[in-house]
Design a protein around this motif. Structure first.
Motif, PDB file in Angstrom:
ATOM      1  N   LYS A 128     -11.376 -35.182  79.088  1.00 30.37           N
ATOM      2  CA  LYS A 128     -10.149 -36.194  79.483  1.00 30.37           C
ATOM      3  C   LYS A 128      -8.796 -35.590  79.563  1.00 30.37           C
ATOM      4  CE  LYS A 128     -13.608 -39.152  79.562  1.00 30.37           C
ATOM      5  NZ  LYS A 128     -14.032 -39.614  80.857  1.00 30.37           N
ATOM      6  N   PHE A 129      -8.432 -34.520  78.782  1.00 31.33           N
ATOM      7  CA  PHE A 129      -7.341 -33.943  78.706  1.00 31.33           C
ATOM      8  C   PHE A 129      -7.053 -33.105  80.069  1.00 31.33           C
ATOM      9  CE2 PHE A 129      -6.797 -35.145  74.425  1.00 31.33           C
ATOM     10  CZ  PHE A 129      -5.183 -35.163  74.286  1.00 31.33           C
ATOM     11  N   ILE A 130      -8.336 -32.418  80.397  1.00 30.37           N
ATOM     12  CA  ILE A 130      -8.164 -31.536  81.693  1.00 30.37           C
ATOM     13  C   ILE A 130      -8.185 -32.860  82.810  1.00 30.37           C
ATOM     14  CG2 ILE A 130      -9.662 -30.237  83.223  1.00 30.37           C
ATOM     15  CD1 ILE A 130     -11.085 -29.164  80.716  1.00 30.37           C
ATOM     16  N   LEU A 131      -8.576 -33.956  82.781  1.00 29.20           N
ATOM     17  CA  LEU A 131      -8.215 -34.939  83.990  1.00 29.20           C
ATOM     18  C   LEU A 131      -6.846 -35.359  83.812  1.00 29.20           C
ATOM     19  CD1 LEU A 131      -9.853 -36.823  85.959  1.00 29.20           C
ATOM     20  CD2 LEU A 131      -9.894 -38.403  84.125  1.00 29.20           C
ATOM     21  N   LYS A 132      -6.227 -35.241  82.712  1.00 28.85           N
ATOM     22  CA  LYS A 132      -4.719 -35.919  82.691  1.00 28.85           C
ATOM     23  C   LYS A 132      -3.761 -34.889  83.151  1.00 28.85           C
ATOM     24  CE  LYS A 132      -1.477 -38.535  81.262  1.00 28.85           C
ATOM     25  NZ  LYS A 132      -0.991 -39.703  81.722  1.00 28.85           N
ATOM     26  N   TYR A 133      -4.110 -33.750  82.436  1.00 31.53           N
ATOM     27  CA  TYR A 133      -2.944 -32.624  82.644  1.00 31.53           C
ATOM     28  C   TYR A 133      -3.715 -31.551  83.704  1.00 31.53           C
ATOM     29  CZ  TYR A 133      -0.915 -35.006  78.545  1.00 31.53           C
ATOM     30  OH  TYR A 133      -0.459 -35.918  78.011  1.00 31.53           O
ATOM     31  N   GLY A 134      -4.781 -31.377  84.014  1.00 28.35           N
ATOM     32  CA  GLY A 134      -5.370 -30.046  84.782  1.00 28.35           C
ATOM     33  C   GLY A 134      -5.456 -28.884  83.866  1.00 28.35           C
ATOM     34  N   LYS A 135      -6.198 -27.860  84.492  1.00 25.45           N
ATOM     35  CA  LYS A 135      -6.182 -26.828  83.730  1.00 25.45           C
ATOM     36  C   LYS A 135      -4.928 -25.905  83.839  1.00 25.45           C
ATOM     37  CE  LYS A 135     -11.192 -26.329  83.971  1.00 25.45           C
ATOM     38  NZ  LYS A 135     -12.430 -25.401  84.419  1.00 25.45           N
ATOM     39  N   GLY A 136      -4.187 -25.520  82.890  1.00 26.04           N
ATOM     40  CA  GLY A 136      -2.903 -24.775  83.127  1.00 26.04           C
ATOM     41  C   GLY A 136      -1.880 -25.063  82.077  1.00 26.04           C
ATOM     42  N   PRO A 137      -0.611 -24.714  82.185  1.00 27.94           N
ATOM     43  CA  PRO A 137       0.036 -24.821  80.806  1.00 27.94           C
ATOM     44  C   PRO A 137       0.557 -26.211  80.285  1.00 27.94           C
ATOM     45  CG  PRO A 137       1.280 -24.037  82.830  1.00 27.94           C
ATOM     46  CD  PRO A 137       0.024 -24.054  83.118  1.00 27.94           C
ATOM     47  N   LYS A 138       0.489 -27.162  81.263  1.00 29.62           N
ATOM     48  CA  LYS A 138       0.607 -28.526  80.734  1.00 29.62           C
ATOM     49  C   LYS A 138      -0.242 -29.126  79.705  1.00 29.62           C
ATOM     50  CE  LYS A 138       2.912 -30.193  84.913  1.00 29.62           C
ATOM     51  NZ  LYS A 138       2.707 -31.231  86.209  1.00 29.62           N
ATOM     52  N   ILE A 139      -1.389 -28.472  79.414  1.00 30.85           N
ATOM     53  CA  ILE A 139      -2.249 -29.105  78.607  1.00 30.85           C
ATOM     54  C   ILE A 139      -2.046 -28.781  77.025  1.00 30.85           C
ATOM     55  CG2 ILE A 139      -4.112 -27.034  78.444  1.00 30.85           C
ATOM     56  CD1 ILE A 139      -6.148 -29.586  79.063  1.00 30.85           C
ATOM     57  N   THR A 140      -1.436 -27.611  76.893  1.00 31.38           N
ATOM     58  CA  THR A 140      -0.854 -27.363  75.625  1.00 31.38           C
ATOM     59  C   THR A 140      -0.115 -28.371  75.247  1.00 31.38           C
ATOM     60  OG1 THR A 140      -1.345 -24.827  75.986  1.00 31.38           O
ATOM     61  CG2 THR A 140       0.113 -25.595  74.246  1.00 31.38           C
ATOM     62  N   GLY A 141       0.793 -28.798  76.209  1.00 32.29           N
ATOM     63  CA  GLY A 141       2.135 -29.776  75.444  1.00 32.29           C
ATOM     64  C   GLY A 141       1.218 -30.960  75.520  1.00 32.29           C
ATOM     65  N   ALA A 187      -3.263 -21.576  79.604  1.00 35.87           N
ATOM     66  CA  ALA A 187      -2.321 -21.597  80.770  1.00 35.87           C
ATOM     67  C   ALA A 187      -3.092 -21.048  82.117  1.00 35.87           C
ATOM     68  CB  ALA A 187      -0.953 -20.723  80.334  1.00 35.87           C
ATOM     69  N   ASP A 188      -4.048 -20.394  81.891  1.00 39.11           N
ATOM     70  CA  ASP A 188      -4.656 -19.875  83.166  1.00 39.11           C
ATOM     71  C   ASP A 188      -5.744 -20.668  83.717  1.00 39.11           C
ATOM     72  OD1 ASP A 188      -5.845 -18.079  84.939  1.00 39.11           O
ATOM     73  OD2 ASP A 188      -6.574 -16.908  83.750  1.00 39.11           O
ATOM     74  N   PRO A 189      -5.615 -21.256  84.961  1.00 35.89           N
ATOM     75  CA  PRO A 189      -6.438 -22.242  85.377  1.00 35.89           C
ATOM     76  C   PRO A 189      -7.746 -21.695  85.847  1.00 35.89           C
ATOM     77  CG  PRO A 189      -4.660 -21.891  86.958  1.00 35.89           C
ATOM     78  CD  PRO A 189      -4.221 -21.261  85.709  1.00 35.89           C
ATOM     79  N   LEU A 190      -7.685 -20.332  86.070  1.00 39.17           N
ATOM     80  CA  LEU A 190      -8.845 -19.618  86.574  1.00 39.17           C
ATOM     81  C   LEU A 190      -9.683 -18.907  85.285  1.00 39.17           C
ATOM     82  CD1 LEU A 190      -7.454 -17.816  89.433  1.00 39.17           C
ATOM     83  CD2 LEU A 190      -8.366 -19.900  89.594  1.00 39.17           C
ATOM     84  N   ASN A 191      -9.356 -19.335  84.115  1.00 44.71           N
ATOM     85  CA  ASN A 191     -10.243 -18.869  83.104  1.00 44.71           C
ATOM     86  C   ASN A 191     -11.244 -19.377  82.943  1.00 44.71           C
ATOM     87  OD1 ASN A 191     -11.085 -18.445  80.499  1.00 44.71           O
ATOM     88  ND2 ASN A 191      -9.403 -19.586  79.436  1.00 44.71           N
ATOM     89  N   PRO A 192     -12.587 -18.509  82.988  1.00 43.55           N
ATOM     90  CA  PRO A 192     -13.819 -18.886  83.454  1.00 43.55           C
ATOM     91  C   PRO A 192     -14.300 -19.656  81.958  1.00 43.55           C
ATOM     92  CG  PRO A 192     -13.700 -16.377  83.185  1.00 43.55           C
ATOM     93  CD  PRO A 192     -12.441 -17.124  83.062  1.00 43.55           C
ATOM     94  N   HIS A 193     -13.716 -19.571  81.018  1.00 43.94           N
ATOM     95  CA  HIS A 193     -14.183 -19.911  79.450  1.00 43.94           C
ATOM     96  C   HIS A 193     -13.213 -20.929  79.093  1.00 43.94           C
ATOM     97  CE1 HIS A 193     -16.452 -15.885  79.420  1.00 43.94           C
ATOM     98  NE2 HIS A 193     -15.033 -15.337  79.688  1.00 43.94           N
ATOM     99  N   TYR A 194     -12.578 -21.746  80.018  1.00 47.20           N
ATOM    100  CA  TYR A 194     -11.692 -22.674  79.549  1.00 47.20           C
ATOM    101  C   TYR A 194     -12.253 -23.658  78.733  1.00 47.20           C
ATOM    102  CZ  TYR A 194      -7.154 -25.139  80.463  1.00 47.20           C
ATOM    103  OH  TYR A 194      -5.828 -25.468  80.580  1.00 47.20           O
ATOM    104  N   LEU A 195     -13.270 -24.353  79.221  1.00 49.45           N
ATOM    105  CA  LEU A 195     -13.786 -25.553  78.189  1.00 49.45           C
ATOM    106  C   LEU A 195     -14.105 -25.021  76.689  1.00 49.45           C
ATOM    107  CD1 LEU A 195     -14.833 -28.361  77.979  1.00 49.45           C
ATOM    108  CD2 LEU A 195     -16.973 -27.639  78.705  1.00 49.45           C
ATOM    109  N   TYR A 196     -14.807 -23.777  76.700  1.00 45.09           N
ATOM    110  CA  TYR A 196     -14.908 -23.394  75.268  1.00 45.09           C
ATOM    111  C   TYR A 196     -13.841 -22.755  74.486  1.00 45.09           C
ATOM    112  CZ  TYR A 196     -19.757 -23.539  76.634  1.00 45.09           C
ATOM    113  OH  TYR A 196     -21.023 -24.387  77.221  1.00 45.09           O
ATOM    114  N   ASP A 197     -12.570 -22.427  75.319  1.00 39.93           N
ATOM    115  CA  ASP A 197     -11.494 -22.167  74.522  1.00 39.93           C
ATOM    116  C   ASP A 197     -10.950 -23.374  74.071  1.00 39.93           C
ATOM    117  OD1 ASP A 197     -11.901 -19.637  75.111  1.00 39.93           O
ATOM    118  OD2 ASP A 197     -10.422 -19.388  76.727  1.00 39.93           O
TER     119      ASP A 197
END
Length: 443
Positions: free
Chosen positions: A199-212, A231-241
């Motif tokens: 839900k957060f990824i849907l709202k903010y996308g993968k990238g630096p905005k999600i931390t805020g 902050a890295d949208p290409l991070n292959p482990h994004y969900l697990y981080d």
């Protein structure tokens, strides 16, 4: 390149195994075996990026000689894992992990469970093949209880999402449908947190905005290290981080404690394990410094009362203690080893793999202090395969031809038997050994 079908959770186990067979036919060059083992790999039947077939392949490609699946409240991965290991020619074993009640003197203590006092993690491993349906039946009410508790937690999460102006979680669509619950898999807190992360990824996308967004909407301050990863949208482990952050910083706010309908008494599980010829193991955690999975805070657990605990483990009927060499200090594990020897517990090793960031390797087991864990793994594999042919050959069976030996002698004999198995045809090989029980005494 690994064919996608091997790791496709939407396919049937038979389809994934067929894809693995095709891969193995085209990749006949054996992997370099490191001698390492791992008996505690989670799969999609609890929460993990790996199907059982893919878990076996990742283990083989990492140089492991043996691999075992252990899922939360589920034995659903077992048959696929065993078949996959045989296709690849590595040792395979299966089990499950669950939380159980340790009441009495431990009711107000955190034992090895960061989320609860009085409840502890344990495993049931080395499950004979014919007993897998019984294990699935035994776990069904536990899975249902955990499902309902997770559903209740999702209501609180949705209230927070609504207040934050984010899309709410549809439990049936976003959690139940993407799990393997319908096929005997378990639902865990990670399923809920993954849905929240989406839900957060849907709202903010993968990238630096999600931390805020995490800080503004949930009040979560993300460390600079994790912020850089998110902050890295290409991070292959994004969900697990994201999961690591949410499990550590958010889950306690919505967590609903289980009860004894879900976390049944430990002695009930050890008795069940005995009834099916499996091996019950206490999962040693020890005081935590830096968590290898990134989702546990530094905290004290059973080390301060471990001698009292081992007395209770013996009373409750445990047969083994499982531990993870990378997780603890050598002093912690020497103490565990001494207590296992004192109380006659088998030692089982394995590192719980449930994140794409984790390595399948465990080079620590090659150190002198832990090399005996290689033999106990082969003993576990031999136990499982031989007991699958004839229950009398279970390692702890009273009818075992080696029942008169002490545990260390039996483990040595079973380790030798495990190493004699034809790993591409382990069931047929085990049947040959059972028909020739004198193999135990061969040089």
């Amino acid at each position: 390149m690994t064919p996608v079908p091997i790791n496709d959770p939407s396919l049937t186990p038979a389809s994934r195994l067929e894809a693995l067979k095709n891969w193995a036919t085209d990749n006949k060059k054996p992997a370099h075996g490191s001698g390492e083992i791992n008996n505690h790999i989670h799969t999609i039947y609890s929460f993990s990026p790996y199907t059982p077939a893919m878990a076996a392949l990742r283990a083989r490609d990492a140089g492991l000689c043996a691999a075992g699946s252990v899922d939360h409240d589920s034995i659903g991965a077992a048959n696929e894992m065993l078949e996959a290991c045989a296709i690849l020619g590595i040792g395979g074993c299966v089990g499950f992990e669950m939380r159980v009640s340790f009441k009495g003197p431990f009711a107000a203590r955190k034992i090895n469970n960061p989320d609860s006092e009085g409840y502890a993690y344990m495993t049931v491993q080395g499950i004979p093949r014919a007993a897998i349906p019984r294990a699935m039946e035994f776990l069904a009410p536990v899975r249902e209880q955990r499902l309902q508790r997770t559903r209740a937690m999702s209501i609180t999460v949705n209230t927070m999402l609504k207040e934050a102006g984010l899309a709410e979680i549809d439990f049936d669509r976003d959690i139940l449908a993407v799990s393997k619950y319908a096929e005997g898999g378990g639902i865990t807190e990670r399923h809920l947190l993954a849905a929240l992360a989406e839900k957060f990824i849907l709202k903010y996308g993968k990238g630096p905005k999600i931390t805020g967004g995490l800080e503004k909407k949930l009040g979560i301050t993300v460390s600079p290290k994790i912020a850089a990863l998110l902050a890295d949208p290409l991070n292959p482990h994004y969900l697990y981080d994201m999961l690591g952050v949410l499990k550590s910083e958010f889950l306690p706010r919505v967590y609903i404690q289980p009860d004894e309908h879900e976390c049944i008494p430990a002695e009930q599980v050890t008795a069940f394990a005995e009834s099916i010829g499996a091996i019950s193991g206490y999962a040693y955690l020890g005081d935590v410094g830096e968590s290898p999975t990134g989702d546990k805070k530094a905290e004290k657990f059973e080390d301060d009362f471990i001698e009292e605990l081992f007395t209770e483990l013996s009373r409750l009927g445990f047969r083994a203690v499982t531990y993870m060499p990378p997780r603890n200090t050598i002093d912690q594990l020497r103490r565990v080893q001494q207590l296992c020897a004192q109380w006659g517990f088998m030692e089982i090793s394995g590192v719980d793999i449930n994140s794409s960031r984790q390595s399948f390797n465990c080079p620590e087991v090659l150190r002198d202090e832990f090399r005996h864990l290689l033999d106990t793994t082969w003993a576990l594999i031999a136990h499982e395969r031989l007991a699958s042919v004839d229950t009398r050959f279970g390692l702890f069976s009273k009818e075992n031809p080696l029942a008169g030996m002490d545990l260390q002698q039996r483990l040595a004999a079973y380790a030798a038997a495990g190493k004699k198995l034809d790993l591409f045809h382990p069931d047929e090989s085990a049947a040959e050994l059972v028909n020739k029980p004198e193999f135990f005494f061969e040089e």
